[in-house]
Write a protein that holds these residues in place. Sequence first.
Motif, PDB file in Angstrom:
ATOM      1  N   ILE A  60       0.845  -1.203   0.000  1.00  0.00           N
ATOM      2  CA  ILE A  60       0.000   0.000   0.000  1.00  0.00           C
ATOM      3  C   ILE A  60       0.875   1.246   0.000  1.00  0.00           C
ATOM      4  CG2 ILE A  60      -1.612   1.386   1.380  1.00  0.00           C
ATOM      5  CD1 ILE A  60      -2.874  -1.311   2.250  1.00  0.00           C
ATOM      6  N   ARG A  61       1.904   1.256   0.810  1.00  0.00           N
ATOM      7  CA  ARG A  61       2.816   2.407   0.863  1.00  0.00           C
ATOM      8  C   ARG A  61       3.372   2.698  -0.531  1.00  0.00           C
ATOM      9  NH1 ARG A  61       6.447   0.887   4.800  1.00  0.00           N
ATOM     10  NH2 ARG A  61       4.906   1.543   6.321  1.00  0.00           N
ATOM     11  N   ASN A  62       3.702   1.639  -1.278  1.00  0.00           N
ATOM     12  CA  ASN A  62       4.211   1.813  -2.644  1.00  0.00           C
ATOM     13  C   ASN A  62       3.191   2.486  -3.556  1.00  0.00           C
ATOM     14  OD1 ASN A  62       6.258  -1.207  -3.031  1.00  0.00           O
ATOM     15  ND2 ASN A  62       6.612   0.653  -1.894  1.00  0.00           N
ATOM     16  N   GLN A  63       1.911   2.345  -3.250  1.00  0.00           N
ATOM     17  CA  GLN A  63       0.875   2.942  -4.093  1.00  0.00           C
ATOM     18  C   GLN A  63       0.772   4.459  -3.894  1.00  0.00           C
ATOM     19  OE1 GLN A  63      -0.166   0.902  -6.408  1.00  0.00           O
ATOM     20  NE2 GLN A  63       0.921  -0.691  -5.291  1.00  0.00           N
ATOM     21  N   PHE A  64       1.522   4.987  -2.940  1.00  0.00           N
ATOM     22  CA  PHE A  64       1.522   6.429  -2.706  1.00  0.00           C
ATOM     23  C   PHE A  64       2.877   7.055  -3.012  1.00  0.00           C
ATOM     24  CE2 PHE A  64      -2.056   4.923  -0.294  1.00  0.00           C
ATOM     25  CZ  PHE A  64      -3.027   5.826  -0.677  1.00  0.00           C
ATOM     26  N   GLU A  65       3.695   6.337  -3.728  1.00  0.00           N
ATOM     27  CA  GLU A  65       4.995   6.867  -4.131  1.00  0.00           C
ATOM     28  C   GLU A  65       4.936   7.224  -5.620  1.00  0.00           C
ATOM     29  OE1 GLU A  65       7.541   3.751  -2.704  1.00  0.00           O
ATOM     30  OE2 GLU A  65       7.354   4.415  -0.631  1.00  0.00           O
ATOM     31  N   VAL A  66       5.349   6.346  -6.481  1.00  0.00           N
ATOM     32  CA  VAL A  66       5.364   6.619  -7.922  1.00  0.00           C
ATOM     33  C   VAL A  66       3.955   6.897  -8.478  1.00  0.00           C
ATOM     34  CG1 VAL A  66       5.948   5.637 -10.176  1.00  0.00           C
ATOM     35  CG2 VAL A  66       7.543   5.435  -8.279  1.00  0.00           C
ATOM     36  N   PRO A  67       2.912   6.169  -8.056  1.00  0.00           N
ATOM     37  CA  PRO A  67       1.586   6.479  -8.603  1.00  0.00           C
ATOM     38  C   PRO A  67       1.127   7.921  -8.361  1.00  0.00           C
ATOM     39  CG  PRO A  67       1.553   4.297  -7.699  1.00  0.00           C
ATOM     40  CD  PRO A  67       2.882   4.913  -7.290  1.00  0.00           C
ATOM     41  N   LEU A  68       1.613   8.551  -7.307  1.00  0.00           N
ATOM     42  CA  LEU A  68       1.264   9.949  -7.077  1.00  0.00           C
ATOM     43  C   LEU A  68       1.732  10.808  -8.253  1.00  0.00           C
ATOM     44  CD1 LEU A  68       0.094  12.083  -5.194  1.00  0.00           C
ATOM     45  CD2 LEU A  68       2.337  12.246  -4.125  1.00  0.00           C
ATOM     46  N   LEU A  69       2.928  10.523  -8.772  1.00  0.00           N
ATOM     47  CA  LEU A  69       3.426  11.251  -9.942  1.00  0.00           C
ATOM     48  C   LEU A  69       2.550  10.978 -11.163  1.00  0.00           C
ATOM     49  CD1 LEU A  69       7.238  10.554  -9.473  1.00  0.00           C
ATOM     50  CD2 LEU A  69       5.954  12.600  -8.801  1.00  0.00           C
ATOM     51  N   PHE A  70       2.068   9.751 -11.281  1.00  0.00           N
ATOM     52  CA  PHE A  70       1.165   9.386 -12.373  1.00  0.00           C
ATOM     53  C   PHE A  70      -0.105  10.235 -12.317  1.00  0.00           C
ATOM     54  CE2 PHE A  70      -2.494   6.566 -13.508  1.00  0.00           C
ATOM     55  CZ  PHE A  70      -2.283   6.520 -14.886  1.00  0.00           C
TER      56      PHE A  70
END
Length: 139
Positions: A60-70
């Motif tokens: 879940i934490r990973n879903q708020f890293e690079v996807p935020l840039l997306f």
Amino acid sequence: MEDKYIFSPVLIQVMLTLCLYIYLAVAKKKAVTLGQVNEERRALHDDAWPDGVLQINNCIRNQFEVPLLFYVLIGVLWSISAVNIYVQVAAWLFVVSRIAHAIIHMGSNYVPVRRRFFMIGCFILIGLTFYAGYELLAN
């Protein structure tokens, strides 16, 4: 294809994150029921939870890293009317890479394979960033 459809992959990415939150809630409830949680540390310390819960939490934490840039890039591309078939395909490929990344993260969690899908997503975002910059400067 209408520009508004660029938000379809965004919605799928959001749904992926929400599904992971539901999965986390189920895993936490199960861990508590089985007595696998250090109740004294639970409120403030991740290590109070078993590895399976931490694995979901990290995903879940990973879903708020690079996807935020997306999310930001899609908004920028849409706002400057720079959405075309290539952007649409890139957005869908990014989301597919994130779904694959999450599946690997939740399954074998084999980092070399997981990293490949992470990098695919990053390269797609780099391409979209350069395209957005080009469109901003050209128009």
